[in-house]
Design an enzyme around this catalytic site. Structure first.
Site, PDB file in Angstrom:
ATOM      1  N   THR A  29      35.718  46.546  36.233  1.00 47.84           N
ATOM      2  CA  THR A  29      37.250  46.562  35.634  1.00 47.84           C
ATOM      3  C   THR A  29      37.052  47.181  34.038  1.00 47.84           C
ATOM      4  O   THR A  29      38.066  47.722  33.677  1.00 47.84           O
ATOM      5  CB  THR A  29      37.764  45.102  35.473  1.00 47.84           C
ATOM      6  OG1 THR A  29      38.027  44.646  36.869  1.00 47.84           O
ATOM      7  CG2 THR A  29      39.104  44.792  34.548  1.00 47.84           C
ATOM      8  N   THR A 109      32.901  42.268  37.049  1.00 45.37           N
ATOM      9  CA  THR A 109      32.556  40.998  36.806  1.00 45.37           C
ATOM     10  C   THR A 109      32.209  40.284  38.114  1.00 45.37           C
ATOM     11  O   THR A 109      31.352  39.036  37.962  1.00 45.37           O
ATOM     12  CB  THR A 109      33.810  40.140  36.189  1.00 45.37           C
ATOM     13  OG1 THR A 109      34.977  40.187  36.923  1.00 45.37           O
ATOM     14  CG2 THR A 109      33.953  40.743  34.581  1.00 45.37           C
ATOM     15  N   ASP A 110      32.801  40.577  39.148  1.00 49.21           N
ATOM     16  CA  ASP A 110      32.715  39.856  40.391  1.00 49.21           C
ATOM     17  C   ASP A 110      31.266  39.639  40.983  1.00 49.21           C
ATOM     18  O   ASP A 110      31.184  38.457  41.266  1.00 49.21           O
ATOM     19  CB  ASP A 110      33.492  40.871  41.642  1.00 49.21           C
ATOM     20  CG  ASP A 110      34.955  40.578  41.358  1.00 49.21           C
ATOM     21  OD1 ASP A 110      35.211  39.783  40.496  1.00 49.21           O
ATOM     22  OD2 ASP A 110      35.726  41.397  41.959  1.00 49.21           O
TER      23      ASP A 110
HETATM   24  N1  ASP Z   1      36.646  43.700  40.814  1.00 53.84           N
HETATM   25  C1  ASP Z   1      36.139  43.777  39.588  1.00 53.84           C
HETATM   26  C2  ASP Z   1      34.821  44.267  39.676  1.00 53.84           C
HETATM   27  O1  ASP Z   1      33.943  43.378  39.837  1.00 53.84           O
HETATM   28  C3  ASP Z   1      36.603  42.979  38.680  1.00 53.84           C
HETATM   29  C4  ASP Z   1      35.900  42.909  37.062  1.00 53.84           C
HETATM   30  O2  ASP Z   1      35.421  43.688  36.923  1.00 53.84           O
HETATM   31  O3  ASP Z   1      36.305  42.212  36.438  1.00 53.84           O
HETATM   32  O4  ASP Z   1      34.310  45.343  39.842  1.00 53.84           O
END
Ligand code: ASP
Length: 345
Positions: A29, A109-110
């Site tokens: 993200t 973040t995932d």
């Molecule tokens: N789906 C995204 C990822 O993990 C979520 C994020 O980065 O906050 O790449």
């Protein structure tokens, strides 16, 4: 143990004196973009390139000399094991060079906590390695990525970050890769280190550590990154759970199973019998908890010694899986030897 290290960054020094930090972008993200600045949920992750990410933060040039690399452009929900191999090998190569003082990785973040722990156990250097991410895409109002990136580079450029294992700089806090978990689906303060707390903080160029990681990591880790990833899967215990998933995994030839137990890693009797049968067929079983904080007591909620299970301690199921894969790849398969691994890392 408490230590304290605080100082301002070397911004007044000449550019040539600034630390050299490699910035490895993998997507997420932080590199996400939506058509509308008010959209923080419906966007595409991993579409903004590393050069653009860095260009959005001019202050970086007074903190470090940066060497950007686009390693991948993925939504980290799709993180793949070969990409872990590529990333860890590239970091080890960079840190072996006298021309690199530290590494920052931008990530989704995932699965950030999984990648961070994998690197914590396989990076062979005491130079700083810092992951960061964002909850809001780069196109959003109040995007959190630029400040997180500046803070991550600030930490990686700071002498006190050396020897601390792999770190996560997020929302002004510095976490250990071992402890950090994502705890919110949407909040900007999405990462916590449950029970233990953050290692320290970073703000406005200041970096302060208030504790150290005592478990083995990086140079003290016996594990190395390789191309082989033994198949390890996670099953959960819950009301009415059947043994279908465990039996299917064993039949499919899985090399190890992590169970996300209830409470103190307790396991429904139907699932427990299936796991005992898996152990009898040579599949190691690691008992973790789905609770989200605390630790699993060996011979607590289940008689590990009698059942042949391994206790994950404070590692959540996803991190326990990382450690189990590395241990199996290194040829550790016996329950007692695996328990020693889980007690060490
Ligand atoms: N789906 C995204 C990822 O993990 C979520 C994020 O980065 O906050 O790449």
């Amino acid at each position: 143990m408490t230590i304290s290290n605080s100082s301002v960054p070397p911004s007044s020094a000449g550019a040539a004196a600034l630390p050299r930090i490699a910035v490895l972008a993998t997507g997420g993200t932080i590199a996400g973009s939506a058509a509308d600045a008010a959209n923080t949920a419906g966007y595409k992750a991993g579409v903004v390139g590393v050069d653009q990410l860095l260009a959005a933060v001019p202050a970086l040039s007074s903190v470090a000399r940066l060497a950007p690399e686009q390693i991948a452009s993925v939504d980290s929900k799709d993180m793949a094991l070969p990409l872990w191999t590529t990333l860890a090998q590239r970091i080890n190569t960079l840190l072996a060079s006298d021309d690199v003082d530290g590494v920052v990785i931008t990530h989704g973040t995932d699965t950030l906590e999984e990648t961070a722990y994998l690197l914590h156990l396989t990076i062979k250097s005491d130079k700083p390695v810092v992951l960061t991410a964002a909850m809001r895409p780069a196109s959003a109002l109040s995007a959190d990525g630029p400040l997180n990136l500046l803070n991550a580079v600030t930490v990686a450029a700071h002498a006190s970050a050396r020897g601390q294992g792999v770190l996560v700089a997020f929302n002004n806090r510095i976490h250990s890769a071992r402890d950090v978990v994502k705890t919110s689906t949407y909040a900007v303060d999405a990462f916590q280190s449950p029970e233990i707390g953050a290692l320290g903080w970073v703000q406005d160029g200041r970096v302060e550590f208030q504790r150290r990681v005592l478990r083995a990591h990086t140079l003290a880790s016996e594990f190395a990154i390789g191309a082989a990833w033994p198949q390890v899967e996670i099953v959960a215990s819950y009301a009415g759970v059947s043994r279908i998933a465990v039996d299917a995994l064993v039949a499919a030839g899985v090399r190890g199973i992590v169970v996300a137990g209830t409470g103190n890693g307790s396991i429904h009797q139907s699932l427990q019998q299936a796991l005992v049968d898996a152990v009898a067929r040579g599949v190691p079983v690691v008992r973790s908890s789905r609770v989200g904080s605390g630790h699993v007591m060996r011979n607590g909620a289940a008689a590990d010694d009698a059942l042949g299970f391994v206790g994950a301690g404070a590692l959540n199921p996803y991190k326990a899986r990382v450690l189990l894969m590395l241990a199996l790849a290194a040829g550790v398969t016996d329950a007692a030897a695996l328990q020693k691994v889980f007690d060490t890392y």
